[in-house]
Design a protein around this motif. Structure first.
Motif, PDB file in Angstrom:
ATOM      1  N   VAL A   1      44.363 -44.449  13.154  1.00 15.79           N
ATOM      2  CA  VAL A   1      45.029 -43.527  12.236  1.00 15.79           C
ATOM      3  C   VAL A   1      44.785 -43.990  10.806  1.00 15.79           C
ATOM      4  N   GLN A   2      44.734 -43.051   9.904  1.00 14.51           N
ATOM      5  CA  GLN A   2      44.535 -43.388   8.496  1.00 14.51           C
ATOM      6  C   GLN A   2      45.840 -43.902   7.880  1.00 14.51           C
TER       7      GLN A   2
ATOM      8  N   GLY B   1      49.102 -44.033   5.947  1.00 11.20           N
ATOM      9  CA  GLY B   1      49.998 -42.929   5.663  1.00 11.20           C
ATOM     10  C   GLY B   1      50.245 -42.018   6.851  1.00 11.20           C
ATOM     11  N   GLY B   2      49.479 -42.207   7.900  1.00  8.14           N
ATOM     12  CA  GLY B   2      49.612 -41.377   9.085  1.00  8.14           C
ATOM     13  C   GLY B   2      50.739 -41.807  10.000  1.00  8.14           C
ATOM     14  N   SER B   3      50.844 -41.117  11.136  1.00  8.35           N
ATOM     15  CA  SER B   3      51.921 -41.367  12.090  1.00  8.35           C
ATOM     16  C   SER B   3      51.376 -41.486  13.506  1.00  8.35           C
ATOM     17  N   LEU B   4      52.102 -42.229  14.310  1.00  7.13           N
ATOM     18  CA  LEU B   4      51.836 -42.339  15.745  1.00  7.13           C
ATOM     19  C   LEU B   4      53.172 -42.470  16.461  1.00  7.13           C
TER      20      LEU B   4
ATOM     21  N   ARG C   1      60.448 -46.893   8.150  1.00  4.16           N
ATOM     22  CA  ARG C   1      59.200 -46.225   8.557  1.00  4.16           C
ATOM     23  C   ARG C   1      59.115 -46.038  10.075  1.00  4.16           C
TER      24      ARG C   1
ATOM     25  N   ASN D   1      55.839 -43.956  11.203  1.00  4.08           N
ATOM     26  CA  ASN D   1      55.423 -43.108  10.089  1.00  4.08           C
ATOM     27  C   ASN D   1      54.962 -43.963   8.920  1.00  4.08           C
ATOM     28  N   SER D   2      54.271 -43.330   7.994  1.00  4.73           N
ATOM     29  CA  SER D   2      53.791 -44.018   6.786  1.00  4.73           C
ATOM     30  C   SER D   2      53.095 -45.326   7.139  1.00  4.73           C
TER      31      SER D   2
ATOM     32  N   VAL E   1      45.108 -49.071  11.880  1.00  9.75           N
ATOM     33  CA  VAL E   1      45.321 -48.263  10.678  1.00  9.75           C
ATOM     34  C   VAL E   1      44.180 -48.567   9.718  1.00  9.75           C
TER      35      VAL E   1
ATOM     36  N   SER F   1      41.023 -46.499   7.051  1.00 10.74           N
ATOM     37  CA  SER F   1      40.408 -45.290   6.514  1.00 10.74           C
ATOM     38  C   SER F   1      38.925 -45.264   6.830  1.00 10.74           C
TER      39      SER F   1
END
Length: 115
Positions: A12-13, A15-18, A66, A83-84, A113, A115
């Motif tokens: 996930v990038q 700022g993303g969520s899982l 978070r 999150n975040s 995490v 990018s």
């Protein structure tokens, strides 16, 4: 013997969520304080979130605000909503009792995490 199986990890990038899930093969969540742990490369495993039978939760400062831990005793499932997400959240995530019992360690689920 009860087994715990974690799932829901992935790439996930920032700022993303899982949402991670922990499914138990038996009814143990009402018996123990339960928690989510993580182990980053080259670091010791750490406890990041706990939940007791009454529903009260605690979090390590690094994830407070978070992450949200929850559980559904009827489904023998525990969750970790993340999150975040930050790069430093990259780790293998495990569920276990608090304190952990050796027989409950599973394979974990990888969260990356990047990018």
């Amino acid at each position: 013997q009860v087994q715990l199986v974690e799932s829901g990890g992935g790439l996930v990038q920032p700022g993303g969520s899982l949402r991670l899930s922990c499914v138990a093969s038996g009814s143990i969540f009402s018996m123990y304080v339960m928690g989510w742990y993580r182990q980053a490369p080259g670091k010791q495993r750490e406890l990041v979130a706990t939940i007791i039978s009454g529903g009260s939760t605690t979090y390590v400062d690094a994830v407070k605000g978070r992450f949200t831990i929850s559980r559904d005793n009827a489904k023998n499932t525990m969750y970790l909503q993340m999150n975040s997400l930050k790069r430093e959240d990259t780790a293998v995530y495990y569920c276990n009792s608090v304190p952990p019992l050796s027989q409950y360690w599973g394979q974990g689920t990888q969260v990356t995490v990047s990018s």
